[in-house]
Design a protein around this motif. Structure first.
Motif, mmCIF file in Angstrom:
data_model
loop_
_atom_site.group_PDB
_atom_site.id
_atom_site.type_symbol
_atom_site.label_atom_id
_atom_site.label_comp_id
_atom_site.label_asym_id
_atom_site.label_seq_id
_atom_site.Cartn_x
_atom_site.Cartn_y
_atom_site.Cartn_z
ATOM 1 N N ASP A 160 -9.702 -8.565 -9.717
ATOM 2 C CA ASP A 160 -8.935 -8.289 -8.511
ATOM 3 C C ASP A 160 -8.018 -9.458 -8.190
ATOM 4 O OD1 ASP A 160 -8.613 -6.454 -6.175
ATOM 5 O OD2 ASP A 160 -9.172 -8.275 -5.104
ATOM 6 N N LEU A 176 -9.951 4.198 -4.905
ATOM 7 C CA LEU A 176 -9.132 3.019 -5.192
ATOM 8 C C LEU A 176 -9.624 1.950 -4.221
ATOM 9 C CD1 LEU A 176 -6.768 2.179 -6.984
ATOM 10 C CD2 LEU A 176 -5.213 2.873 -5.174
ATOM 11 N N ILE A 177 -10.287 0.944 -4.772
ATOM 12 C CA ILE A 177 -10.976 -0.033 -3.933
ATOM 13 C C ILE A 177 -10.167 -1.306 -3.724
ATOM 14 C CG2 ILE A 177 -13.062 -1.449 -3.743
ATOM 15 C CD1 ILE A 177 -14.435 0.631 -5.590
ATOM 16 N N ARG A 217 -5.253 9.560 -15.505
ATOM 17 C CA ARG A 217 -4.504 9.031 -14.370
ATOM 18 C C ARG A 217 -3.449 8.048 -14.814
ATOM 19 N NH1 ARG A 217 -6.062 9.390 -9.129
ATOM 20 N NH2 ARG A 217 -7.622 10.999 -8.784
ATOM 21 N N THR A 273 -6.616 10.602 -4.749
ATOM 22 C CA THR A 273 -7.220 9.285 -4.710
ATOM 23 C C THR A 273 -7.649 8.973 -3.278
ATOM 24 O OG1 THR A 273 -5.775 8.536 -6.494
ATOM 25 C CG2 THR A 273 -6.781 6.844 -5.144
ATOM 26 N N SER A 281 -10.027 -5.038 -1.162
ATOM 27 C CA SER A 281 -10.843 -5.850 -0.259
ATOM 28 C C SER A 281 -9.988 -6.545 0.787
ATOM 29 C CB SER A 281 -11.627 -6.882 -1.063
ATOM 30 O OG SER A 281 -12.277 -7.768 -0.182
ATOM 31 N N HIS A 323 -11.400 -8.912 2.892
ATOM 32 C CA HIS A 323 -11.975 -10.235 3.125
ATOM 33 C C HIS A 323 -12.115 -10.590 4.597
ATOM 34 C CE1 HIS A 323 -10.097 -10.555 -0.991
ATOM 35 N NE2 HIS A 323 -11.365 -10.798 -1.231
ATOM 36 N N ALA A 337 1.022 3.322 0.258
ATOM 37 C CA ALA A 337 2.165 3.384 -0.653
ATOM 38 C C ALA A 337 1.783 4.132 -1.924
ATOM 39 C CB ALA A 337 2.640 1.976 -0.997
ATOM 40 N N ARG A 338 0.525 4.017 -2.288
ATOM 41 C CA ARG A 338 0.065 4.743 -3.465
ATOM 42 C C ARG A 338 -0.358 6.159 -3.118
ATOM 43 N NH1 ARG A 338 -1.291 2.420 -8.256
ATOM 44 N NH2 ARG A 338 -0.462 0.322 -8.448
ATOM 45 N N ARG A 339 -0.045 6.541 -1.912
ATOM 46 C CA ARG A 339 -0.269 7.909 -1.474
ATOM 47 C C ARG A 339 -1.717 8.368 -1.609
ATOM 48 N NH1 ARG A 339 4.342 6.769 -0.178
ATOM 49 N NH2 ARG A 339 6.076 8.248 -0.015
ATOM 50 N N GLU A 361 -1.606 -0.791 3.638
ATOM 51 C CA GLU A 361 -0.234 -0.366 3.349
ATOM 52 C C GLU A 361 -0.074 -0.084 1.861
ATOM 53 O OE1 GLU A 361 2.073 0.613 5.215
ATOM 54 O OE2 GLU A 361 1.063 0.054 7.065
ATOM 55 N N LEU A 362 -0.690 -0.968 1.073
ATOM 56 C CA LEU A 362 -0.650 -0.789 -0.373
ATOM 57 C C LEU A 362 -1.281 0.538 -0.758
ATOM 58 C CD1 LEU A 362 -1.394 -3.543 -2.901
ATOM 59 C CD2 LEU A 362 -2.664 -1.423 -3.122
ATOM 60 N N PRO A 377 -6.316 -2.210 -9.363
ATOM 61 C CA PRO A 377 -7.424 -1.801 -10.221
ATOM 62 C C PRO A 377 -8.014 -0.467 -9.785
ATOM 63 C CG PRO A 377 -8.180 -3.459 -8.672
ATOM 64 C CD PRO A 377 -6.732 -3.191 -8.345
ATOM 65 N N LEU A 378 -8.320 0.366 -10.736
ATOM 66 C CA LEU A 378 -9.022 1.615 -10.469
ATOM 67 C C LEU A 378 -10.384 1.462 -11.139
ATOM 68 C CD1 LEU A 378 -8.540 4.347 -9.134
ATOM 69 C CD2 LEU A 378 -7.731 5.224 -11.301
ATOM 70 N N ILE A 379 -11.416 1.341 -10.320
ATOM 71 C CA ILE A 379 -12.731 0.975 -10.841
ATOM 72 C C ILE A 379 -13.628 2.187 -11.037
ATOM 73 C CG2 ILE A 379 -14.812 -0.377 -10.365
ATOM 74 C CD1 ILE A 379 -13.025 -2.179 -8.594
ATOM 75 N N SER A 402 -2.335 12.386 -4.377
ATOM 76 C CA SER A 402 -2.682 11.579 -5.547
ATOM 77 C C SER A 402 -4.122 11.770 -5.986
ATOM 78 C CB SER A 402 -2.470 10.104 -5.224
ATOM 79 O OG SER A 402 -3.326 9.737 -4.160
ATOM 80 N N ARG A 462 -0.982 8.651 9.693
ATOM 81 C CA ARG A 462 -0.371 8.704 8.371
ATOM 82 C C ARG A 462 -1.328 9.195 7.292
ATOM 83 N NH1 ARG A 462 2.745 3.761 6.569
ATOM 84 N NH2 ARG A 462 1.429 2.285 7.677
ATOM 85 N N ARG A 486 -3.433 -4.504 2.771
ATOM 86 C CA ARG A 486 -4.048 -3.717 1.694
ATOM 87 C C ARG A 486 -3.966 -2.221 1.992
ATOM 88 N NH1 ARG A 486 -3.481 -7.577 -0.180
ATOM 89 N NH2 ARG A 486 -4.810 -9.190 -1.033
ATOM 90 N N LYS A 545 9.406 3.589 2.659
ATOM 91 C CA LYS A 545 8.524 3.054 1.610
ATOM 92 C C LYS A 545 8.707 3.923 0.374
ATOM 93 C CE LYS A 545 5.542 0.312 4.129
ATOM 94 N NZ LYS A 545 6.399 -0.105 5.238
ATOM 95 N N PRO A 546 9.053 3.329 -0.731
ATOM 96 C CA PRO A 546 9.247 4.129 -1.950
ATOM 97 C C PRO A 546 7.992 4.923 -2.271
ATOM 98 C CG PRO A 546 9.801 1.816 -2.336
ATOM 99 C CD PRO A 546 9.186 1.901 -0.979
ATOM 100 N N ASN A 547 8.166 6.097 -2.774
ATOM 101 C CA ASN A 547 7.022 6.912 -3.192
ATOM 102 C C ASN A 547 6.588 6.491 -4.593
ATOM 103 O OD1 ASN A 547 5.330 8.847 -4.231
ATOM 104 N ND2 ASN A 547 6.257 10.485 -3.027
ATOM 105 N N VAL A 548 5.485 5.800 -4.614
ATOM 106 C CA VAL A 548 4.993 5.269 -5.889
ATOM 107 C C VAL A 548 4.755 6.391 -6.902
ATOM 108 C CG1 VAL A 548 3.229 3.857 -6.970
ATOM 109 C CG2 VAL A 548 3.897 3.407 -4.625
ATOM 110 N N LEU A 549 4.330 7.539 -6.395
ATOM 111 C CA LEU A 549 4.044 8.653 -7.292
ATOM 112 C C LEU A 549 5.287 9.056 -8.080
ATOM 113 C CD1 LEU A 549 1.278 8.790 -6.418
ATOM 114 C CD2 LEU A 549 1.746 10.815 -5.045
#
Lengths: 330, 330
Positions: free
Chosen positions: A82, B93-94, A114, B61, B96, B98, B113-115, B109-110, A92-94, B59, B137, B107, A46-50
């Motif tokens: 969203d 980082l929120i 950020r 986060t 949902s 559902h 991925a954003r660490r 995984e997402l 989104p960062l809320i 991150s 992980r 979600r 998985k690519p490192n988003v950072l």
DNA sequence: TTGAAAGCGCTACCAA
DNA sequence: TTGGTAGCGCTTTCAA
């Protein structure tokens, strides 16, 4: 954590090629494509988003400044944002500003630190000038203000019009003595609703009665208090226009406590159309604010703005939803 | 954008020293400290969080997986998490899920991925085993499940106990024929509430009547429908225990439509204590879930877990809040 | 206490 | 089409 280099090594290609494959930046031969794909699969890479972020200077994140995390009103808008962001690669960062200019400014700095790629601002107390200034640093889309510079776009819903609709409806139903419970006096929308109330009365030749306008703050408790004051004042009125639904809930409870029936004795109309307004007793007649659509609109707009695309916004419209809290009188 | 190097150059020190000053990693001479401070001020330097992230691998986060962005129930918890994270340097980082296991997994995984440095999971349909696996992980704190591995901690509120309280209260108030509108049958909490209802009835020697238990799904509409069915069935009952407040709202409306008064004719009790339950007519007697506290608890826990600190969780407790929707009968 | 230098993992340029 | 290479801006050894 497995890196591009590892994938490249195992697949017998260069990291650059892996990157190109991942981003579709350039053509990759079928043979290598397959090799890379299978290695990615095997290594569960998985690519490192950072790292991507650092390199590209973009965080693929949209900052969202709301005013309350628990308000159904803002929640709808956030859900819309969203939804609009879904599948765009942006998350989104809320953060919440709690209706406090300083806090809003602070949270926005946090968002910028950020490296959000864009900012969505939901109402708030910041001055337009501040937002314009901020927009030099990050593109902004705002709800609840009229802005239209290239990096700062904002729209309002026509609260004045909505209030006119509500009051006209009351008048059509035969009401003449219509009370109004206001919102906070430093709130743009609240002011527009008050103006709509006044002008519509005037338009129909109904004399405005100062004692029928009582202060509220958009919270249920203020609706409750307001009705108590109204009742104690001894003024006659057959309908109450509440600056928002929450206020209407409070008003309704105050009436209930006194044994005054809605709508038989007194009609109530709200503004916002929160979800729960469909299930109050009686279901609340109110002016609907399509917040979810507003959110979608904002989400789409900020992505377009970041991509330097044309913004083709269609601003959602308010509309009166007639339920059962208003009775016809003669 | 100004970088450490620029600050270093202007201040006449090395980038390393600036970094050390910024992070307090090592002692910096008073003289250089001042120089650096003033340059930072002058250039309005803000560290690039993205670069920090890449370097440190973190991150700062916290991923938050909720099930609904518009539910007052989850909103409270999110507000609690937000409050707990305030000032810790972590931002939520929120996303949902559902109420859909696949979507939740996606979600998450997402988020990974954003660490995100940690994950807070609010209910959902994921299996405990999946969560445990995920926790290899990223450290996880979950609400609505009992977990206690070093990298995955979770707690539930005692829904069974809450339901017992509600039903006991009804019985104390003289009710014998108590209807129950259930929640979704695949929902842990819903099941616990049903069990509490049954066991409490049994404990008081009241025979359970199958026809008094009717299916719902935690939404208002299901409460409405359920009451209609109940009424049409011709069963006698003096109270309705609704699996949650939303259901109670719907039930209350159905009763209203038939001209049945609450609580004079029929008593209603809910579960959750949403904000609006204080302003229904009549104000709803219900079992309070302290979701905001739950959120605070979760937020604090995940930060501690990331810092490898001891988790000293004090799980918030449910409690019955008596308002006006239940009447004493004889 | 300080600086130089080596990366973190990725993308994008240049040259082939 | 591909690989080598040079950073993105920061932190963190290692030496001094």
């Amino acid at each position: 954590m497995v890196t591009v280099h590892e994938v490249a090594r195992v697949a017998g290609v260069s990291a650059a090629t892996v990157s190109r494959f991942l981003n579709g930046t350039a053509k990759v031969s079928e043979e290598k494509r397959q090799a890379i794909e299978s290695v990615i699969e095997k290594l569960n890479y998985k690519p490192n988003v950072l790292a991507q972020n650092l390199k590209t200077g973009s965080s693929r994140t949209i900052g969202v400044l709301t005013q309350s995390l628990v308000s159904g009103y803002f929640a709808d808008a956030m859900a819309g944002i969203d939804e609009a962001l879904q599948g765009t690669g942006y998350a989104p960062l809320i953060v919440s500003g709690h209706w406090h200019a300083d806090e809003e400014a602070e949270r926005i700095e946090l968002l910028i630190a950020r490296r959000v790629d864009g900012l969505v601002i939901l109402s708030g107390k910041l001055k337009d000038a501040q937002i314009l200034k901020l927009s030099q640093r990050v593109p902004i889309v705002a709800f609840g203000r009229d802005l239209s510079s290239p990096r700062a776009y904002g729209f309002c819903l026509d609260n004045y019009w909505g209030a006119c609709e509500a009051v006209s409806y009351l008048i059509e139903q035969g009401h003449r003595n219509i009370a109004f419970i206001t919102g906070p006096s430093d709130h743009q929308d609240a002011l527009a609703r008050l103006a709509g109330y006044r002008d519509t009365l005037a338009k129909h030749g109904i004399k405005e009665q100062q004692q029928l306008i009582v202060g509220g703050d958009f919270q249920e408790s203020s609706g409750l208090l307001a009705v108590e004051r109204l009742l104690e004042s001894g003024q006659r009125f057959s309908a109450i226009f509440c600056a928002n639904d929450l206020t209407a809930y409070g008003a309704r409870l105050a009436l209930y406590r006194r044994g005054i029936r809605v709508p038989e004795d007194i009609s109530v109309i709200g503004f916002d159309d929160l979800h729960s307004s469909m299930y109050t007793t009686p279901p609340l007649t109110t002016v609907r604010q399509p917040l979810f659509d507003v959110g979608k609109c904002l989400g789409r707009a900020i992505v377009k703005m970041i991509g330097h695309e044309m913004l083709d916004i269609e601003v959602p419209q308010l509309n009166l939803v007639v339920r059962e809290s208003v009775k016809r009188v003669d």
